[in-house]
Design an enzyme around this catalytic site. Structure first.
Site, PDB file in Angstrom:
ATOM      1  CE  LYS A  52      -3.967  -2.549   2.057  1.00 37.47           C
ATOM      2  NZ  LYS A  52      -4.598  -2.778   4.079  1.00 37.47           N
ATOM      3  CD  GLN A  96      -3.470  -4.778   6.409  1.00 39.62           C
ATOM      4  OE1 GLN A  96      -3.237  -3.829   5.352  1.00 39.62           O
ATOM      5  NE2 GLN A  96      -3.552  -6.097   6.068  1.00 39.62           N
ATOM      6  CG  ASP A 119      -9.567  -0.175   4.906  1.00 41.30           C
ATOM      7  OD1 ASP A 119      -9.050  -0.057   3.725  1.00 41.30           O
ATOM      8  OD2 ASP A 119      -8.626  -0.462   5.777  1.00 41.30           O
TER       9      ASP A 119
END
Ligand code: NAD
Length: 293
Positions: A52, A96, A119
């Site tokens: 990412k 994460q 997200d």
């Protein structure tokens, strides 16, 4: 049979985002910034976060990586999120997953300011998505929608079957495919671990999305001839003959299923790359909203 090449689509999306970022910089604006929080040293999580960050750099975004030890307490993580929420130079925040046991995933997700929720896991984003309001779409389903659009795969009126009902993949995917939007308008059946007649349902699918996390679960005898198959699964399966000691497997037995389909995503090289494209798009969207560009 068409191979839905995630590399190709992700490169096209990234090219557009890079050009937009260059224009922002040329006009004297700062670059969009993504903050990633990584807790512990889980191998897969390390790889995802590194990828990412690398992808951000490739298109001119800046990134901030916050690392915590596996034993960090929940309050410290929530405190860091509050700090990042208040930092005007940060447009998007991701934590994460999975998290160590002592930290509540739900609390962490809800601590992120919905305007930085790139997200798309915050209940506010999920609620907006369900009501068809503009929102951050969870990156994986968002990436899959971009893929359908790129290859102009008609979905209207088709029967889509989604295996898996998680908040990050299956459920938002089913909402998008059933929504009255381009590359939506499907009749959707969502299946899960308590679905008794899974094979029978899968055989009715014009579009089959496998997101259950069981390597090579979907076999050829579960797939209707000519179906579009989207394989979301990513599982590390131990393999001594592989350099790293494992191989990445999807949820679909690609070798036997692919010849039966009209289009299929490979693993690796399919949905995974699109997930990053979705995240980057969400980050630029957050930047635009937060800076008023
Ligand atoms: P999850 O474990 O949260 O959810 C799995 C879902 O599958 C559950 O809803 C469960 O009911 C269902 N399920 C499990 N066994 C089943 C069975 N035998 N029959 C029918 N349904 C069954 O997983 P998730 O977070 O949604 O991830 C699913 C997979 O996708 C994993 O392999 C994950 O690594 C992968 N993933 C990939 C990407 C990507 O970028 N490609 C992104 C996110 C997740």
């Amino acid at each position: 049979m068409l191979i839905l090449d995630g590399k190709l689509v992700a490169a096209a999306v990234k090219e557009t985002l890079k050009a937009e970022t260059e224009n922002l910089l040329k006009s004297g604006k700062r670059a969009p910034q993504l903050a990633a929080i990584l807790i512990g040293s889980n191998g897969a999580s390390e790889t995802y976060v590194a990828s990412k960050v690398k992808n951000c750099e490739e298109i001119g975004f800046t990134s901030l990586l916050v690392r915590f030890d596996e034993t960090i307490d929940e309050a410290s993580v929530l405190h860091k999120i509050a700090e990042l929420n208040a930092d005007d130079s940060v447009d998007g925040i991701l934590v994460q997953l999975p998290l160590p046991k002592q930290i509540s995933e739900q609390k962490v997700i809800e601590a992120i300011d919905p305007s930085k929720d790139v997200d798309g896991f915050h209940p506010s984003s999920a609620g907006k998505l369900m009501q068809g309001l503009p929102s951050f779409i969870p990156a994986t389903p968002y990436g899959i929608m971009m893929m359908l659009e790129f290859f102009k795969l008609e979905t209207k009126g088709k029967h889509a079957v989604v295996i898996g009902r998680s908040n990050i993949v299956g459920r938002p995917m089913s909402i998008l495919l059933s929504s009255n939007i381009p590359y939506g308008n499907c009749t959707v059946t969502i299946c899960h671990s308590h679905t008794p007649n899974l094979k029978e349902i899968c055989l009715q699918a014009d579009i089959l999305v496998a997101a259950l996390g069981k390597p090579e679960f979907v076999k050829a005898d579960m797939v209707k001839p000519g179906a579009i198959v989207i394989d979301v699964g990513i599982t590390r399966v131990a393999d001594d003959t592989a350099k790293k000691g494992f191989r990445i497997k999807g949820d679909v037995d690609y070798n036997e299923v692919a010849p039966k389909t009209s289009a299929i995503t490979p693993v690796p090289g399919g949905v995974g790359l699109m997930t990053i494209a979705g995240l980057l798009k969400n980050t630029l969207q957050a930047y635009k909203t937060n800076t008023g560009v």
